[in-house]
Design an enzyme around this catalytic site. Sequence first.
Site, PDB file in Angstrom:
ATOM      1  N   THR A  51       0.819  -1.205   0.000  1.00 40.64           N
ATOM      2  CA  THR A  51       0.000   0.000   0.000  1.00 40.64           C
ATOM      3  C   THR A  51       0.856   1.261   0.000  1.00 40.64           C
ATOM      4  O   THR A  51       0.539   2.230  -0.679  1.00 40.64           O
ATOM      5  CB  THR A  51      -0.949   0.004   1.223  1.00 40.64           C
ATOM      6  OG1 THR A  51      -1.692  -1.216   1.235  1.00 40.64           O
ATOM      7  CG2 THR A  51      -1.917   1.167   1.159  1.00 40.64           C
ATOM      8  N   GLU A  52       1.943   1.228   0.737  1.00 44.80           N
ATOM      9  CA  GLU A  52       2.799   2.416   0.858  1.00 44.80           C
ATOM     10  C   GLU A  52       3.612   2.693  -0.404  1.00 44.80           C
ATOM     11  O   GLU A  52       3.681   3.831  -0.848  1.00 44.80           O
ATOM     12  CB  GLU A  52       3.746   2.271   2.058  1.00 44.80           C
ATOM     13  CG  GLU A  52       3.078   2.366   3.406  1.00 44.80           C
ATOM     14  CD  GLU A  52       2.645   3.774   3.781  1.00 44.80           C
ATOM     15  OE1 GLU A  52       2.950   4.733   3.054  1.00 44.80           O
ATOM     16  OE2 GLU A  52       1.978   3.911   4.816  1.00 44.80           O
ATOM     17  N   SER A  53       4.262   1.660  -0.945  1.00 50.31           N
ATOM     18  CA  SER A  53       5.233   1.903  -2.021  1.00 50.31           C
ATOM     19  C   SER A  53       5.093   0.985  -3.222  1.00 50.31           C
ATOM     20  O   SER A  53       5.843   1.130  -4.181  1.00 50.31           O
ATOM     21  CB  SER A  53       6.651   1.742  -1.471  1.00 50.31           C
ATOM     22  OG  SER A  53       6.884   0.377  -1.132  1.00 50.31           O
TER      23      SER A  53
END
Length: 182
Positions: free
Chosen positions: A59-61
């Site tokens: 989700t982040e990267s």
Amino acid sequence: MRQRALTVAIALLVLLLLLTCTVPHATRNAREREVLSTVLREASRYDVSPAMIMAIIRTESDFDKNAVSEVGAVGLMQLMPSTFSYLRDEKLGEALADSAIYDPAVNIRYGTYYYAYLSEQFGDPATALAAYNAGEGRVCEWLLDPSLSKDGVLTDIPFGETEHYVKATLAAYRYYLEKYNL
């Protein structure tokens, strides 16, 4: 002749669509495999679900170790440099340079530690994820608002971005539980 040219053009278009749809997926799978052993090690070290750490990274990267957000979050787990410094100096007491945040193994270790810390502080995975995204101070304020929380658990997230983040990460968590049997 015209019919054959049209058939060839359609076939090339279909091939191009297939390539553009499968290359990112193949790239993500390769990136997942690159970090999986580090995730397994760090999740075990800090007693958290490796599926959750994989989900946070996705989700982040999207498994891009060079990712830098508009606000300056860095690496696979999108750590803010100030969070990295705080964890390094106040929690983990390691003598690392500021640039170590860019090392994927260090980024995963610190991000995993931070998620474990938030999980312990908040007790609920969704609330811990909200704090990972929006900041623990902000989530503490939300928890004081009875229209947003009940019994120490967020029931409503007032930031659309954070609400989307929590939902997407929990969906990815379920995916990684199944995919890797974690």
